[in-house]
Design a protein around this motif. Sequence first.
Motif, PDB file in Angstrom:
ATOM      1  N   HIS A 175      -0.889  -2.910  -8.647  1.00 16.25           N
ATOM      2  CA  HIS A 175      -0.368  -3.037  -7.253  1.00 16.25           C
ATOM      3  C   HIS A 175      -0.113  -4.519  -6.814  1.00 16.25           C
ATOM      4  O   HIS A 175      -1.108  -5.195  -6.320  1.00 16.25           O
ATOM      5  CB  HIS A 175      -1.789  -2.767  -6.304  1.00 16.25           C
ATOM      6  CG  HIS A 175      -1.593  -2.380  -4.728  1.00 16.25           C
ATOM      7  ND1 HIS A 175      -0.276  -2.556  -4.252  1.00 16.25           N
ATOM      8  CD2 HIS A 175      -2.409  -2.532  -3.864  1.00 16.25           C
ATOM      9  CE1 HIS A 175      -0.440  -2.314  -2.996  1.00 16.25           C
ATOM     10  NE2 HIS A 175      -1.820  -2.561  -2.556  1.00 16.25           N
ATOM     11  N   ASN A 176       0.918  -4.983  -7.320  1.00 19.85           N
ATOM     12  CA  ASN A 176       1.503  -6.204  -7.098  1.00 19.85           C
ATOM     13  C   ASN A 176       2.479  -6.440  -5.746  1.00 19.85           C
ATOM     14  O   ASN A 176       2.744  -7.712  -5.457  1.00 19.85           O
ATOM     15  CB  ASN A 176       2.387  -6.867  -8.147  1.00 19.85           C
ATOM     16  CG  ASN A 176       3.656  -6.135  -8.581  1.00 19.85           C
ATOM     17  OD1 ASN A 176       4.041  -5.497  -7.736  1.00 19.85           O
ATOM     18  ND2 ASN A 176       3.942  -6.059  -9.736  1.00 19.85           N
ATOM     19  N   ARG A 177       2.470  -5.259  -5.049  1.00 13.05           N
ATOM     20  CA  ARG A 177       2.797  -5.469  -3.641  1.00 13.05           C
ATOM     21  C   ARG A 177       4.322  -5.696  -3.505  1.00 13.05           C
ATOM     22  O   ARG A 177       5.071  -5.809  -2.350  1.00 13.05           O
ATOM     23  CB  ARG A 177       2.156  -6.577  -2.657  1.00 13.05           C
ATOM     24  CG  ARG A 177       0.745  -6.416  -2.792  1.00 13.05           C
ATOM     25  CD  ARG A 177      -0.031  -7.488  -1.945  1.00 13.05           C
ATOM     26  NE  ARG A 177       0.159  -8.692  -2.512  1.00 13.05           N
ATOM     27  CZ  ARG A 177      -0.078  -9.307  -3.678  1.00 13.05           C
ATOM     28  NH1 ARG A 177      -0.857  -8.374  -4.303  1.00 13.05           N
ATOM     29  NH2 ARG A 177       0.389 -10.522  -4.180  1.00 13.05           N
ATOM     30  N   LEU A 178       5.173  -5.762  -4.725  1.00 11.27           N
ATOM     31  CA  LEU A 178       6.446  -5.895  -4.781  1.00 11.27           C
ATOM     32  C   LEU A 178       7.168  -5.040  -5.466  1.00 11.27           C
ATOM     33  O   LEU A 178       6.763  -4.435  -6.619  1.00 11.27           O
ATOM     34  CB  LEU A 178       6.929  -7.561  -5.280  1.00 11.27           C
ATOM     35  CG  LEU A 178       6.328  -8.351  -4.483  1.00 11.27           C
ATOM     36  CD1 LEU A 178       6.570  -9.724  -5.320  1.00 11.27           C
ATOM     37  CD2 LEU A 178       6.944  -8.612  -3.228  1.00 11.27           C
ATOM     38  N   GLN A 179       8.568  -4.726  -5.181  1.00  8.57           N
ATOM     39  CA  GLN A 179       9.337  -3.994  -6.114  1.00  8.57           C
ATOM     40  C   GLN A 179      10.646  -4.344  -6.029  1.00  8.57           C
ATOM     41  O   GLN A 179      10.932  -5.574  -5.470  1.00  8.57           O
ATOM     42  CB  GLN A 179       9.367  -2.562  -5.571  1.00  8.57           C
ATOM     43  CG  GLN A 179      10.050  -2.395  -4.139  1.00  8.57           C
ATOM     44  CD  GLN A 179       9.563  -0.827  -3.414  1.00  8.57           C
ATOM     45  OE1 GLN A 179       8.685  -0.694  -2.896  1.00  8.57           O
ATOM     46  NE2 GLN A 179      10.500  -0.063  -3.963  1.00  8.57           N
ATOM     47  N   GLN A 180      11.526  -3.692  -6.870  1.00  6.73           N
ATOM     48  CA  GLN A 180      12.827  -4.401  -6.736  1.00  6.73           C
ATOM     49  C   GLN A 180      13.502  -4.775  -5.532  1.00  6.73           C
ATOM     50  O   GLN A 180      13.872  -3.717  -4.657  1.00  6.73           O
ATOM     51  CB  GLN A 180      13.782  -3.578  -7.735  1.00  6.73           C
ATOM     52  CG  GLN A 180      15.157  -4.152  -7.797  1.00  6.73           C
ATOM     53  CD  GLN A 180      16.015  -3.208  -9.018  1.00  6.73           C
ATOM     54  OE1 GLN A 180      15.477  -2.761  -9.980  1.00  6.73           O
ATOM     55  NE2 GLN A 180      17.357  -3.297  -8.536  1.00  6.73           N
ATOM     56  N   GLY A 181      13.818  -5.817  -5.057  1.00  6.61           N
ATOM     57  CA  GLY A 181      14.545  -6.209  -4.086  1.00  6.61           C
ATOM     58  C   GLY A 181      13.808  -6.576  -2.641  1.00  6.61           C
ATOM     59  O   GLY A 181      14.304  -6.990  -1.639  1.00  6.61           O
ATOM     60  N   ALA A 182      12.291  -5.839  -2.855  1.00  6.08           N
ATOM     61  CA  ALA A 182      11.801  -6.229  -1.594  1.00  6.08           C
ATOM     62  C   ALA A 182      10.351  -5.961  -1.731  1.00  6.08           C
ATOM     63  O   ALA A 182       9.864  -5.532  -2.776  1.00  6.08           O
ATOM     64  CB  ALA A 182      12.279  -4.839  -0.383  1.00  6.08           C
ATOM     65  N   ARG A 183       9.505  -6.220  -0.516  1.00  5.43           N
ATOM     66  CA  ARG A 183       7.853  -5.986  -0.638  1.00  5.43           C
ATOM     67  C   ARG A 183       7.863  -4.629  -0.502  1.00  5.43           C
ATOM     68  O   ARG A 183       8.484  -3.949   0.364  1.00  5.43           O
ATOM     69  CB  ARG A 183       7.467  -6.853   0.411  1.00  5.43           C
ATOM     70  CG  ARG A 183       7.377  -8.276   0.380  1.00  5.43           C
ATOM     71  CD  ARG A 183       6.498  -9.060   1.146  1.00  5.43           C
ATOM     72  NE  ARG A 183       5.373  -8.967   0.694  1.00  5.43           N
ATOM     73  CZ  ARG A 183       4.839  -9.924  -0.359  1.00  5.43           C
ATOM     74  NH1 ARG A 183       5.703 -10.745  -0.831  1.00  5.43           N
ATOM     75  NH2 ARG A 183       3.542  -9.694  -0.842  1.00  5.43           N
ATOM     76  N   LEU A 184       6.747  -3.947  -1.111  1.00 14.28           N
ATOM     77  CA  LEU A 184       6.375  -2.795  -0.843  1.00 14.28           C
ATOM     78  C   LEU A 184       6.433  -1.989   0.677  1.00 14.28           C
ATOM     79  O   LEU A 184       6.803  -1.192   1.013  1.00 14.28           O
ATOM     80  CB  LEU A 184       5.082  -2.370  -1.424  1.00 14.28           C
ATOM     81  CG  LEU A 184       4.239  -0.997  -1.560  1.00 14.28           C
ATOM     82  CD1 LEU A 184       5.422  -0.218  -2.353  1.00 14.28           C
ATOM     83  CD2 LEU A 184       3.006  -0.960  -1.929  1.00 14.28           C
TER      84      LEU A 184
END
Length: 273
Positions: A175-184
Amino acid sequence: MNTHDLQTIANRIRRRDLQAVFDAGAGHIGGELSVIDLLTALYFKIMSVDPDDPLAPDRDRFVLSKGHTALALYTVLAEKGFIQKDEISTFLKPHSRLNGHPNRTKVPGVETNTGPLGHGLPIAVGMAMAAKLSGASWRTFVITGDGEMQEGSNWEAIMSAAHFQLGNLSLIIDHNRLQQGARLEETNDIAPFRPKLEAFGWTVEEIDGHDMDQICAALASVSITTNKPKCIVAHTNKGHGVSFMSDNVAWHHKVPNESQYKQAMAELEKAAP
């Protein structure tokens, strides 16, 4: 192996991962750095695996569902002895078996091919079910990304795991709160995870995903509820250990230039236990 030893190994793996991304000119450094502490604890403290017999029937199984961070897994496997350490230098090169996503038929220690998100947890449910049906004592572990938990296939697997009372299954959400291109939270804010998993009948524990004591305690067999699958929500930082990468969405798959590489390596070396 004590906490200090595990931290030493994890830091060494981070530095090797960073070097390999820089040399290859590609990789997913942010998510690799966030998951390395979890992988180190699994392979050097928790799981029963044998590099000399990677297909031993009684081995524990691990699935890296977030397969784009394969380099982190390769580096851990090399450190553990499944492959030669110098093979990491072949990452992404022509004819290398160390591709951008793990391949079960090529790399010892890889249990299943992953890449398309939302596939790893369903496969892990099948593995855990197989162990239960055969009366085997080995455990199954799977790591997913938090963005990946937006995939519906994961929630079908979560329902099945609870229904079949797979207490031998442990899901770790990076759970690092980030994904490709944006925050979760900007994409599909599925967090918080705990109440959702608990509503589906899972035991859930939230931890600091960079604290070795917490990681090992949460994964230990004594923490398992016999007839309930367990989810560990590991709060991590994308790009952990490098100041300008940490919690920065740009570093999902960005490659450092030479000056950035030198700074990152210096920070990781300074942080070594």
